[in-house]
Every structure is written in structure tokens, then in C-alpha cells.
Write an enzyme that holds these catalytic residues in place. Structure first.
Site, PDB file in Angstrom:
ATOM      1  N   GLU A  48       1.517  -0.030  -4.909  1.00 23.34           N
ATOM      2  CA  GLU A  48       0.492   0.952  -5.286  1.00 23.34           C
ATOM      3  C   GLU A  48       1.190   2.265  -5.647  1.00 23.34           C
ATOM      4  O   GLU A  48       1.800   2.904  -4.794  1.00 23.34           O
ATOM      5  CB  GLU A  48      -0.483   1.174  -4.137  1.00 23.34           C
ATOM      6  CG  GLU A  48      -1.587   2.161  -4.499  1.00 23.34           C
ATOM      7  CD  GLU A  48      -2.408   2.603  -3.302  1.00 23.34           C
ATOM      8  OE1 GLU A  48      -3.603   2.896  -3.485  1.00 23.34           O
ATOM      9  OE2 GLU A  48      -1.852   2.668  -2.187  1.00 23.34           O
ATOM     10  N   ASP A  93       0.832  -1.197   0.000  1.00 23.00           N
ATOM     11  CA  ASP A  93       0.000   0.000   0.000  1.00 23.00           C
ATOM     12  C   ASP A  93       0.874   1.257   0.000  1.00 23.00           C
ATOM     13  O   ASP A  93       1.989   1.246   0.509  1.00 23.00           O
ATOM     14  CB  ASP A  93      -0.882  -0.037   1.253  1.00 23.00           C
ATOM     15  CG  ASP A  93      -1.850   1.119   1.336  1.00 23.00           C
ATOM     16  OD1 ASP A  93      -2.732   1.198   0.462  1.00 23.00           O
ATOM     17  OD2 ASP A  93      -1.725   1.940   2.264  1.00 23.00           O
TER      18      ASP A  93
END
Length: 632
Positions: free
Chosen positions: A378, A349
Site C-alpha cells: 500500500e 498495509d
């Protein structure tokens, strides 16, 4: 009087010398023999443990160093296990005259790191939120000992009760659908209370214990068993991790191991000041959420600092990955989950929000130990030039990231725009997709880029409608181009929603996954006619894609959209897959002569979703917003 005082002081000294040694926990909870990097950092927690001496006489294990941090309640023990066999190490902690022996397990590895194979472009990832997918064990919905929270399915931002057992009970469903890998949003403990505005950390992105599955999802053992059963179903598991920040209730926040364990922690003292007019304090730094300064050659210091050192939200403290001990802890945690649970990949993330050099160090450590493993980061910027610079071996990067897979937000944005536009002669509609893929020369490895049309942070592709034709066009491209495709749970049954209502509107419960649901969309009988039609269409394409060497290794050829039709083809060893989408609201004709270079001498093709035969010797009529996936 003097004698009495002297006796008291001597007694106090003796008591101090015999005070019990406090070792409350050690992270990681155990480790593994035979790692390429033999060094392991043990973070020891315990009141006053910092000044302890530590020894061991376990064969093959030596203590390289003890690191005494600012807080008296942590001690870092760096062990060298180069010559050690699996077994139980006895660690002896000594403070004054008091000692404490603590057993520490060195486990045998299930397999060598080079035997672990991650996800690739041969896979299709199915992303789901455990809290919103299925509740297989209602008894863990409301647990004592967790900070104040409510389990209420009527509230989109509170916990709904989905869990690991709910996922396990539906593994056959994933096989029926035809996906090959499962990506769960984070399953680790998020022991934060619901806030007064009715928000919770059901999403999992505020970790409070890196070595414990959130008990509302299940136990560590249940997670390990789930991964094993997923593997028996021929599927892979991708674990979602967060190195940029932790949860506010992590012990590191109330008792920071060192002054530089977090970025911009000064405001915490101000936050504790009840007389402050701003509970965040004057020193609080909020991230701008703008990632461009990280690669901008002209970036200002303040822009860069806000991006990298600013907190994601006040409840998610920003970790300082440039503290080597912080990064050692995080690197080891990811390795521990690979070894313990046998996961097949990691999704990281908020990847560029953390320090790039520290993240590159992590990726290099993973690649050294697991050369065939995969991690996707990400990277939420919609320009391919930005995204490509984060991929391993990029010539545009200042230093090698070692990150094999990046997320294609450019393609997501282009498909999202194209669904409501008419494809013209230049820029609109599927020209956007064409022009995005033109820039694939920027990627060191386009086949290791993850593509998607929606996820938990975006609007559902269908938004508040049910434009099935547009959805099929987007999925047809997603599943046939040179990418690693990722689906979002519920797409196959036309789930919709938008973030302008709340994040929870794009994270709705899967119908049939929860006690009391009036219908069960996991079954054919529980789905509507339209949902079954979409499920069948997608399932047919997914099963056809499995083991399809043309899609995995075939050359990609795309054609400039012509008369509103966009065509992209994959070719390998005389076989071709041709995907065509009519990007207009009107009837169009696919001129087969224009695509002769990929059609060659083939005279017929099979349209994959429908199974019907298509004549390639004559032009092919295409209905408004029609989709073809031709295999010949």
C-alpha cells in the site's frame, strides 16, 4: 540465630536452583526443513527465561546463538537447520539445576518455494472484510476469554460477526462473478477491547498475535482449510499483513522485549501515570500520515521522524523494523503463513510508514525463497513518480525495494474525479486518466501495478448515489488496461457509502450474509433488477477477461480524448480490444477513421458486455456516458 539465617539462605538457594523452567510459548510455533535460509529465530516466552541455557542433539540442527534481551521474560534462540530432516527437535532449557525439555516440530514443506506462483495481471482480486461479508458460524460471535467487546450489527464500528465459514459457504459466488483471487483484510487475532467511543478492531489492523487467526473469525485450521477449498475453486488467496504496527494489547507492549522494540515507546510510562493531564504523555509521537518525506531529497528530520516513527494511532504501537530481531520475527511470520496455509500473495498495509531498508530486506528474503510469489504494498500517494519509486528495480529509488507490485492511487483519484466531470479538450474528465497513464514510463513494470476504483479506506465509487453509467466506465477501464485490477466487495450489487459518516458506511454488511437478513444478494432471486443488471454486466466482462492473452500480454495504445471520447486499446497477434468511454453528458460519435491504426482491416467487432455486433466500417454513435468494450 546465625545458624537459622544461614539455613534459610541455603534453602532459598536450593529452591532457586530447582525452580521450574517456564516456557509458555515459542514463535514460530513450528518450522520447515529444506528452506534456502536455514536459520530460524525462536522467540521463547516465559517468566525469567532470558538466562536459560539451551541445547539440542537433533541431527543436523545446531544453535547458532542465544540473544538475551532487556526483558527477563524473552529469549531468542537462533537455530541452524541446514542439515536437518523433518521431525521433532527436543530443545533442553536449563536454569540452575532445573531443566525442561520442549518438543519443537520441523515440518516437511508442501512444495519448494520456486513452485509457488503468486497473483499477476491475469488475475482480478476481490477484496472483502471478513467481519462484514458473511456470518457462517454464529456460535463464534461472542466468545469468552476475549477482551471486552460487543457484537452488534446496528453499530457501524463494532463487530458484526462475519467469519471464515461465511466466506467458505460462498465460494461458488466468486466463481459465478468471475474473479480469480480473494484478498481478505487481516484475519489474525485483534484482541483489543472496544473503546468507550464505540469503536472496535473488527477491521483486523491491530494484531495481537501474529500466529493465531482471530477466534471470532475461526481457527488456524479453518483458515488453512479455507485456502485449500479456495484453491479447489480455481481461486487464489492474498493475505493482508501489517509490519508497521501491532495492536496495543500485544504482549510486546506490556512487556517490551527490548527498549528499542517499538518506536518512541517512552510515552507508555507517562500513559500509566494517572495524574497526567494528557494520557498519551508528552513523548507521544503521532504520524503525520504524509509519506512524501520518505523520498523527498529535501526532507527535514522532524518530518521524516513523524512519518516513520510516529504511531498510526495511540492504539497501534509502531514497530521498530531496524531492530534486526524485530524484522527477523516479521520476515519469518510471513514465510510461516506461506508455508502453513499456502497463500498465493501478500498485501502489505502502510508500506512506506515502515523503514524502507528493513522492508527491502523482507522483500529480498521473500523473493529469494519464492521467486514467483507476489506482494503488493500500500503506497498511498497520488503522484505516479512517488509510487513508481517503490517498485522493484526503479531507477528513481535510492535502494532497490524488491517490491513487485504497488497500488495505483493516482488512477484511483483520476477516475474518482472524472466520474463527475465533463471530458474537455485538455485537463478534465478522462484527460486525467490519460495523463496519469502517460507516466507509466516511470514504472519498471506497469503490468505489475494494482489498480482499483475503491477500497475499504475510500468512499465507495457510487458514494451515496447509484450512477451506474459512471461505474461501468470506471470498471471497463480498470479491467482492460495494463494493470492488476482489484474490486471491492459489493460493487457488483451497487453497494454505496461515504466515509464522512463513518468508515463503517463503506464497510456495510453484504446483504444475505447474516442470519436474519431480509434478502440474499448472493442469489439472483434476492437481488433487485438493477443489481442483477450490474452483476450480469460485470460477470460477463470478468469471465471474458479470464485467460484473455490480449489483456494479459497485449501492447497498450491510448488516444488523447477527442470530442469527449477516451479510447484505449490492447493489441496482440492480430487481435484487438478497444475500450471507449463517452465522458460527456451528450450524444457523441466515435470516429472510426481516427482509430484506424488499431482497427486495421477489421469490419466488425463484438461489444463484450452486451454481445451485440458493432459495424467498424462506419462511425459509432455513443449515448451520454456510454461505454464500449470492443473485441475484434
Amino acid at each position: 540465630m546465625k545458624k537459622s539465617l544461614l539455613l534459610t539462605l541455603l534453602t532459598m538457594g536450593l529452591l532457586a536452583g530447582h525452580a521450574a523452567v517456564k516456557v509458555d510459548r515459542i514463535d514460530p510455533t513450528d518450522w520447515f526443513a529444506g528452506m534456502k535460509n536455514p536459520t530460524v529465530q525462536l522467540m521463547v516466552y516465559g517468566q525469567g527465561i532470558r538466562d536459560a541455557q539451551v541445547t539440542t542433539d537433533y541431527a543436523g540442527v545446531t544453535i547458532d546463538s542465544l540473544v538475551r534481551l532487556d526483558s527477563p521474560n524473552y529469549l531468542l534462540v537462533y537455530l541452524n537447520t541446514a542439515g536437518a530432516q523433518p521431525g521433532t527437535i527436543q530443545l533442553t532449557f536449563k536454569q540452575g539445576r532445573a531443566t525442561k525439555k520442549v518438543p519443537y516440530t520441523l515440518k516437511a514443506r508442501a512444495m519448494s518455494g520456486d513452485r509457488r506462483v503468486g497473483f499477476t495481471n491475469a488475475d482480478v482480486l476481490y477484496m472483502l472484510m471478513p467481519d462484514r461479508f458473511a456470518d457462517g458460524n454464529p456460535s463464534n460471535n461472542q466468545l469468552a476469554g476475549m477482551r471486552n467487546y460487543v457484537n452488534d450489527r446496528s453499530k457501524p464500528s463494532l463487530r458484526h460477526g462475519g467469519d471464515i465459514e461465511g466466506i467458505r459457504q460462498h465460494l461458488d459466488y466468486f466463481n459465478q462473478l468471475g474473479v480469480t483471487a480473494l484478498w481478505f483484510t487481516p484475519v489474525l487475532e485483534n484482541n483489543s477491547p472496544d473503546n468507550p467511543l464505540g469503536y472496535s478492531t473488527y477491521h483486523g489492523y491491530a494484531t495481537t498475535d501474529y500466529y493465531r487467526v482471530d477466534p471470532r473469525f475461526g481457527s488456524n485450521d479453518e483458515y488453512v482449510r479455507l485456502v485449500e477449498e479456495v484453491h479447489r475453486h480455481g481461486l487464489k488467496v492474498v493475505m493482508d499483513m501489517i509490519f508497521n504496527h501491532c495492536g496495543f494489547e500485544h504482549p510486546w507492549v506490556s512487556d517490551m522485549p527490548s527498549a528499542d522494540w517499538l518506536n518512541t515507546p517512552q510515552w507508555l510510562a507517562q500513559r500509566a501515570d494517572k495524574n497526567s493531564s494528557d494520557p498519551r504523555g508528552t513523548d507521544y509521537v503521532q504520524t503525520s500520515y504524509k509519506l512524501t518525506p520518505i523520498l523527498d531529497p529535501y526532507a527535514s528530520q522532524i518530518d521524516t521522524r513523524e512519518t516513520v516513527e510516529g504511531w498510526f494511532v495511540p492504539g497501534m504501537p509502531d514497530l521498530n523494523q531496524r531492530n534486526p530481531h524485530v524484522m527477523n520475527y516479521l520476515i519469518q511470520n510471513s514465510i510461516w503463513w506461506i508455508e502453513t496455509a499456502g497463500i498465493d500473495g501478500i498485501r502489505m498495509d502502510t508500506y512506506p510508514y515502515a523503514y524502507a531498508d528493513a522492508m527491502a530486506r523482507w522483500m529480498k528474503a521473500i523473493d529469494d525463497e519464492y521467486p514467483h510469489f507476489n506482494v503488493v504494498g500500500e503506497t498511498w500517494v497520488e503522484q505516479p513518480a512517488y509510487t513508481a519509486a517503490w517498485q522493484r528495480d526503479s531507477r528513481a529509488a535510492r535502494e532497490n525495494s524488491y517490491l513487485k507490485t504497488v497500488m495505483d492511487f493516482s488512477l484511483y483519484e483520476k477516475l474518482d474525479s472524472a466520474k463527475t466531470e465533463t471530458t474537455d479538450a485538455w485537463w478534465r474528465g478522462f484527460n486525467r486518466v490519460y495523463n496519469s497513464l502517460v507516466l507509466d514510463y516511470l514504472y519498471p513494470n506497469p503490468a505489475s501495478v494494482m489498480a482499483f476504483i475503491e477500497n475499504h479506506d475510500t468512499n465507495r465509487f457510487l458514494e451515496n448515489g447509484r450512477d451506474v453509467k459512471a461505474l461501468k466506465q470506471a470498471l471497463a477501464l480498470l479491467l482492460t488496461i495494463k494493470r492488476i485490477p482489484q474490486l471491492y466487495y459489493g460493487t457488483e450489487i451497487l453497494m454505496n457509502g461515504t466515509k464522512d459518516k463513518t468508515d463503517g458506511d463503506v464497510r456495510k454488511d453484504f446483504p444475505g450474509g447474516f442470519p436474519g437478513d431480509t434478502r440474499n444478494a448472493f442469489t439472483r432471486q434476492g437481488r433487485t433488477k438493477d443489481e442483477n443488471e450490474m452483476f450480469d454486466w460485470l460477470s460477463t466482462v470478468l469471465h471474458w477477461r479470464q485467460g484473455n492473452d490480449v489483456i494479459v500480454n497485449g501492447r497498450q495504445i491510448q488516444f488523447i480524448p477527442h470530442d469527449g471520447i477516451y479510447v484505449i486499446a490492447r493489441t496482440l497477434a492480430g487481435r484487438t480490444v478497444l475500450t471507449a468511454v463517452n465522458g460527456t453528458p451528450g450524444q457523441r460519435t466515435l470516429n472510426v477513421a481516427r482509430y484506424a491504426e488499431v482497427i486495421g482491416r477489421h469490419t466488425t467487432a463484438v461489444d463484450v458486455p452486451t454481445g451485440r455486433s458493432v459495424d467498424l466500417t462506419r462511425d459509432i454513435p455513443m449515448e451520454p456516458r456510454a461505454t464500449l468494450i470492443l473485441d475484434f
